[in-house]
Design a protein around this motif. Structure first.
Motif, PDB file in Angstrom:
ATOM      1  N   MET A 186     -15.581 -75.517  29.402  1.00  0.00           N
ATOM      2  CA  MET A 186     -14.489 -75.309  28.465  1.00  0.00           C
ATOM      3  C   MET A 186     -14.335 -76.054  27.633  1.00  0.00           C
ATOM      4  SD  MET A 186     -11.608 -74.534  31.647  1.00  0.00           S
ATOM      5  CE  MET A 186     -10.205 -74.215  30.604  1.00  0.00           C
TER       6      MET A 186
ATOM      7  N   ALA B  54     -17.385 -69.114  26.851  1.00  0.00           N
ATOM      8  CA  ALA B  54     -17.743 -69.860  27.926  1.00  0.00           C
ATOM      9  C   ALA B  54     -18.188 -69.083  29.069  1.00  0.00           C
ATOM     10  CB  ALA B  54     -16.367 -70.656  28.212  1.00  0.00           C
TER      11      ALA B  54
ATOM     12  N   LEU C 149     -11.901 -75.753  24.732  1.00  0.00           N
ATOM     13  CA  LEU C 149     -10.657 -75.698  25.625  1.00  0.00           C
ATOM     14  C   LEU C 149     -10.332 -76.708  26.330  1.00  0.00           C
ATOM     15  CD1 LEU C 149     -11.420 -71.948  26.812  1.00  0.00           C
ATOM     16  CD2 LEU C 149      -9.591 -72.699  25.092  1.00  0.00           C
TER      17      LEU C 149
ATOM     18  N   VAL D 267     -12.808 -68.323  25.658  1.00  0.00           N
ATOM     19  CA  VAL D 267     -12.975 -68.198  26.868  1.00  0.00           C
ATOM     20  C   VAL D 267     -14.423 -67.088  27.416  1.00  0.00           C
ATOM     21  CG1 VAL D 267     -12.050 -67.035  29.235  1.00  0.00           C
ATOM     22  CG2 VAL D 267     -10.686 -68.547  27.577  1.00  0.00           C
TER      23      VAL D 267
END
Length: 335
Positions: A140, A168, A145, A165
């Motif tokens: 992340m 990732a 993130l 996301v």
């Protein structure tokens, strides 16, 4: 150096019922019709073309999600489309995909931590929960993130954050090749630049190979080292980025370049719209010979009779056009 990925004469045909209940008839829709190329370790290959040219079908065929009608997909020398299912599943750790719609590709019932960790749980079921959480938090941070957002759900994020996301999730298994299937087409222009820059940084940090599929040539130019231009399931041109963008040798490539918006009203008004060449033919009944001939202003009798081979001219690029040497100056003179 041995190529990481090698695609050889790949065909994907879908049987389509074109008759009726009284007179049944099946016609082959040629989504891919003899596509060949290679991807070297650490290389970024951009694939461009209009909607329906076979880009997404090619992505699925490379990843083993679509069985080819004919041809081979070799991964590090092994034929992917001939592997046993169990062995192919192990190879999937090395090949991952980033989807076009960042929101639709995420399970709304799972939080972000669960979504990113899902590949780890599938491929490493005995991995400890603590180790999985550490890997997820580290990934992340790598994609921009916050680890504190671990327990949030997709609807709490913007489109750009959802795509982070998705990135990732694709990278959590440490793959060697990532197929990006139009990953920025649904995002705002400013967010597109952020995601493209993120992918470029991750490619360098993780020594990734990328296949970047898009219809926006300006986006492809910023991330790709080589570019492949597709039309109706065939490769029209393939070569280094600078050569393709500064000296396109195929009429279709030149048309695509002219179709890129320029922030100058005078230039925009003087450019020829690609739509003036007519609509794209149906892949159910593609033109004989060169599939682009019905929209090409320089088409001749030979174009209808013979399928042009992908061949190299004086540079490094390869082009599928019978008259590329003769048309080169004519094409450029109308830019």
């Amino acid at each position: 150096m041995q190529p990481l990925l090698k695609v050889q004469d790949l065909h994907v045909h879908y049987p389509i019922n074109t008759g009726d209940w009284l007179h049944p008839q099946t016609t082959a829709l040629k989504a891919l019709d003899g596509v060949s190329f290679e991807v070297a370790p650490g290389e970024s290959l951009g694939i461009v073309g209009e909607s329906g040219c076979g880009k997404s079908t090619l992505a699925r065929a490379i990843l083993g999600l679509q069985s080819p009608t004919r041809g081979r997909v070799l991964w590090r020398g092994e034929v992917l489309n001939e592997m046993e299912p169990a062995y192919l599943r192990e190879k999937r750790k090395e090949l991952q995909i980033i989807f076009q719609d960042p929101v639709a590709s995420l399970n709304p019932r799972m939080n972000i931590g669960e979504i990113i960790a899902e590949p780890l749980r599938n491929f490493y079921p005995r991995m400890a929960a603590v180790q999985i959480e550490e890997r997820v938090k580290g990934m992340m941070q790598l994609v921009g993130l916050l680890p504190s957002q671990l327990n949030r759900f997709p609807h709490e994020f913007s489109g750009g954050q959802c795509q982070r996301v998705g990135i990732a999730r694709a990278l959590i298994l440490n793959p060697r090749l990532v197929v990006c299937d139009e990953p920025v087409s649904s995002l705002d222009v400013s967010i597109q630049a952020q995601i493209v820059n993120l992918l470029k940084d991750l490619q360098k940090k993780l020594s990734l190979s990328l296949i970047f599929i898009a219809h926006d040539l300006s986006v492809v130019k910023s991330i790709s080292e080589r570019v492949m231009v597709m039309y109706l399931g065939k490769v029209m041109e393939l070569g280094p980025r600078e050569e393709i963008y500064t000296q396109p040798r195929h009429p279709y490539t030149s048309d695509l370049m002219r179709a890129v918006p320029v922030p100058n009203p005078k230039i925009e008004r003087s450019k020829m719209d690609l739509s003036s060449y007519g609509d794209t033919p149906s892949p159910l009944g593609p033109p004989s010979g060169c599939v682009f001939r019905t929209r090409c202003k320089w088409a001749r009798e030979r174009c209808a009779a013979d399928v042009p081979a992908l061949r190299r001219l004086d540079g490094q690029a390869q082009v599928a056009c019978h008259f590329a040497e003769e048309l080169d100056l004519q094409i450029h003179s109308q830019k």
